[in-house]
Every structure is written in structure tokens, then in C-alpha cells.
Design a protein around this motif. Structure first.
Motif, mmCIF file in Angstrom:
data_model
loop_
_atom_site.group_PDB
_atom_site.id
_atom_site.type_symbol
_atom_site.label_atom_id
_atom_site.label_comp_id
_atom_site.label_asym_id
_atom_site.label_seq_id
_atom_site.Cartn_x
_atom_site.Cartn_y
_atom_site.Cartn_z
ATOM 1 N N GLY A 63 -27.554 5.405 -0.512
ATOM 2 C CA GLY A 63 -27.392 3.899 -0.621
ATOM 3 C C GLY A 63 -26.292 3.601 -1.273
ATOM 4 O O GLY A 63 -25.566 4.196 -2.034
ATOM 5 N N ASP A 64 -25.752 2.018 -1.322
ATOM 6 C CA ASP A 64 -24.914 1.629 -2.323
ATOM 7 C C ASP A 64 -25.379 0.037 -2.578
ATOM 8 O O ASP A 64 -25.536 -0.179 -3.898
ATOM 9 N N ARG A 65 -25.849 -0.830 -1.881
ATOM 10 C CA ARG A 65 -26.287 -2.217 -2.100
ATOM 11 C C ARG A 65 -27.827 -2.033 -2.271
ATOM 12 O O ARG A 65 -28.666 -1.555 -1.746
ATOM 13 N N PHE A 66 -27.980 -3.154 -3.320
ATOM 14 C CA PHE A 66 -29.523 -3.396 -3.757
ATOM 15 C C PHE A 66 -29.580 -4.640 -4.348
ATOM 16 O O PHE A 66 -28.620 -5.223 -4.871
ATOM 17 N N ILE A 67 -30.920 -5.100 -4.357
ATOM 18 C CA ILE A 67 -31.090 -6.042 -5.247
ATOM 19 C C ILE A 67 -32.301 -5.833 -6.012
ATOM 20 O O ILE A 67 -33.074 -4.826 -5.704
ATOM 21 N N VAL A 68 -32.561 -6.597 -7.097
ATOM 22 C CA VAL A 68 -33.612 -6.443 -7.980
ATOM 23 C C VAL A 68 -34.824 -7.357 -7.607
ATOM 24 O O VAL A 68 -34.714 -8.851 -7.567
ATOM 25 N N ALA A 69 -35.836 -7.130 -7.050
ATOM 26 C CA ALA A 69 -36.799 -7.657 -6.140
ATOM 27 C C ALA A 69 -37.988 -8.048 -7.364
ATOM 28 O O ALA A 69 -38.607 -8.928 -6.855
ATOM 29 N N GLY A 70 -38.045 -7.609 -8.445
ATOM 30 C CA GLY A 70 -39.120 -7.865 -9.516
ATOM 31 C C GLY A 70 -38.548 -7.195 -10.682
ATOM 32 O O GLY A 70 -37.816 -6.080 -11.033
ATOM 33 N N ASN A 71 -39.252 -7.798 -11.931
ATOM 34 C CA ASN A 71 -38.724 -7.366 -13.095
ATOM 35 C C ASN A 71 -39.830 -7.918 -14.189
ATOM 36 O O ASN A 71 -40.322 -8.915 -13.994
ATOM 37 N N GLN A 72 -40.346 -6.925 -14.906
ATOM 38 C CA GLN A 72 -41.343 -7.141 -15.930
ATOM 39 C C GLN A 72 -41.098 -6.443 -17.321
ATOM 40 O O GLN A 72 -40.815 -5.199 -17.392
ATOM 41 N N VAL A 101 -38.553 -2.317 -13.334
ATOM 42 C CA VAL A 101 -37.687 -3.112 -12.430
ATOM 43 C C VAL A 101 -38.154 -2.580 -10.935
ATOM 44 O O VAL A 101 -37.892 -1.363 -10.798
ATOM 45 N N ILE A 102 -38.191 -3.519 -10.131
ATOM 46 C CA ILE A 102 -38.503 -3.065 -8.764
ATOM 47 C C ILE A 102 -36.909 -3.359 -8.092
ATOM 48 O O ILE A 102 -36.485 -4.270 -7.990
ATOM 49 N N ILE A 103 -36.678 -2.027 -7.435
ATOM 50 C CA ILE A 103 -35.445 -2.245 -6.601
ATOM 51 C C ILE A 103 -35.595 -1.985 -5.303
ATOM 52 O O ILE A 103 -36.405 -1.060 -4.452
ATOM 53 N N GLN A 104 -34.751 -3.132 -4.430
ATOM 54 C CA GLN A 104 -34.939 -3.112 -2.854
ATOM 55 C C GLN A 104 -33.584 -2.654 -2.540
ATOM 56 O O GLN A 104 -32.528 -3.305 -2.763
ATOM 57 N N MET A 105 -33.359 -1.460 -1.896
ATOM 58 C CA MET A 105 -31.997 -1.116 -1.103
ATOM 59 C C MET A 105 -31.782 -1.742 0.095
ATOM 60 O O MET A 105 -32.796 -2.610 0.866
ATOM 61 N N LEU A 106 -30.562 -2.104 0.307
ATOM 62 C CA LEU A 106 -30.099 -2.978 1.403
ATOM 63 C C LEU A 106 -29.129 -2.106 2.232
ATOM 64 O O LEU A 106 -28.238 -1.184 1.563
ATOM 65 N N GLY A 116 -25.844 -8.623 -2.250
ATOM 66 C CA GLY A 116 -26.320 -7.386 -3.108
ATOM 67 C C GLY A 116 -25.365 -6.718 -3.938
ATOM 68 O O GLY A 116 -24.322 -6.835 -3.752
ATOM 69 N N LEU A 117 -25.764 -6.112 -4.987
ATOM 70 C CA LEU A 117 -25.068 -5.273 -6.108
ATOM 71 C C LEU A 117 -24.686 -4.259 -5.234
ATOM 72 O O LEU A 117 -25.409 -3.358 -4.937
ATOM 73 N N SER A 118 -23.582 -3.748 -5.781
ATOM 74 C CA SER A 118 -23.019 -2.378 -5.476
ATOM 75 C C SER A 118 -23.298 -1.340 -6.543
ATOM 76 O O SER A 118 -23.209 -1.493 -7.666
ATOM 77 N N ALA A 119 -24.199 -0.242 -6.294
ATOM 78 C CA ALA A 119 -24.503 0.612 -7.111
ATOM 79 C C ALA A 119 -23.150 1.238 -8.009
ATOM 80 O O ALA A 119 -23.247 1.202 -9.103
ATOM 81 N N ARG A 120 -22.310 1.519 -7.176
ATOM 82 C CA ARG A 120 -21.189 2.106 -7.466
ATOM 83 C C ARG A 120 -20.458 1.462 -8.646
ATOM 84 O O ARG A 120 -19.859 1.596 -9.785
ATOM 85 N N GLN A 121 -20.498 -0.004 -8.316
ATOM 86 C CA GLN A 121 -19.845 -1.011 -9.218
ATOM 87 C C GLN A 121 -20.495 -1.099 -10.462
ATOM 88 O O GLN A 121 -20.057 -1.352 -11.429
ATOM 89 N N VAL A 122 -22.043 -1.089 -10.281
ATOM 90 C CA VAL A 122 -22.747 -1.193 -11.445
ATOM 91 C C VAL A 122 -22.401 -0.168 -12.656
ATOM 92 O O VAL A 122 -22.405 -0.504 -13.652
#
Length: 139
Positions: A63-72, A101-106, A116-122
Motif C-alpha cells: 500500500g501507500d496511503r494510510f491513517i492513524v486510527a488509534g494511538n496510546q 499505534v493503530i494503522i488503517q491502510m487505505l 490519507g498520508l502517503s507512506a512514501r512521503q512520510v
């Protein structure tokens, strides 16, 4: 001499800047990244290692795009160091930073894909080398 050598060994173990990361699948498109930083790692540094590990995992999963769905974030005890030369003997408590960190791929067409954030850009311009090298164990 023996006390100094033992103390130096314990101190170097706690101050090496190591971070340990584990990735746990949750669904076909989501996973949890758990990172524990050594006492020398600031909470923000541990969080950055976890975030980078999430981006690496997204790319490894195709994948490439994702969001952070949760964080503790939390702190845990990392032991203590005794210094007999300070104020007649002082015990310094060492704490470790923990980040989950919970990562949800898009995928294209998913709600929120455009935001969504681009993993490559991150990961930046050297993303291929970073992915090939794997998750950093240094905070």
C-alpha cells in the motif's frame, strides 16, 4: 573498581537508545505497531519510531496511503541505577516510553483516501532504502 564496572555496564544498557518494535495484524488492512523505547528515548522519539515503522509496514503490504486510527502512549518502569557518590547514595528510576499505534491502510476509492498520508512521503526521498533497512532500533 568492580562497582564502577558493574555500574557502567548497567548504565550503558539503559542509555543505548534502543527501541523495540512489534507489528501485530488486526485485519487485512489494519495493524498495531507497538514500540518500546529505552529510558534514554524521549516519548516523542519513541512515537516517531512507531510512526516510521507503520509507514514501512504499509509499503511492505503493498500500500501507500494510510491513517492513524488509534494511538496510546504510556510510561513503564525500566529499572533503577544506584549512585553511591551522590548525596550519600541516590537511586535514579529509569522509565521507558511505550507507543501503540493503530494503522488503517487505505485503497483508492476508500472514504478518506484523499486525506490519507502517503507512506512514501512520510519516509522521504530515501524511502526505498529505509524500507529495505527495516524498522530502526534507535530512537
Amino acid at each position: 573498581m568492580r562497582i564502577f564496572t558493574s555500574g557502567a555496564l548497567v548504565l550503558s544498557t539503559f542509555l543505548t537508545g534502543c527501541a523495540f518494535t512489534d507489528v501485530q495484524p488486526l485485519t487485512a488492512t489494519s495493524f498495531r505497531v507497538s514500540t518500546e523505547g529505552a529510558p534514554v528515548c524521549a516519548a516523542s522519539a519513541t512515537r516517531n519510531v512507531a510512526f516510521q515503522a507503520g509507514a514501512i509496514e504499509v509499503i511492505k503490504r503493498g500500500g501507500d496511503r494510510f491513517i492513524v486510527a488509534g494511538n496510546q502512549s504510556r510510561q513503564s518502569s525500566g529499572g533503577a541505577i544506584y549512585n553511591p557518590d551522590v548525596y550519600g547514595g541516590t537511586v535514579t528510576t529509569m522509565t521507558r516510553s511505550n507507543e501503540d499505534v493503530i494503522i488503517q491502510m487505505l485503497s483508492p476509492g476508500d472514504p478518506g483516501y484523499d486525506n490519507g498520508l502517503s507512506a512514501r512521503q512520510v519516509l522521504g526521498a530515501d524511502w526505498e532504502a529505509i524500507v529495505a533497512g527495516g524498522t530502526s532500533n534507535t530512537c
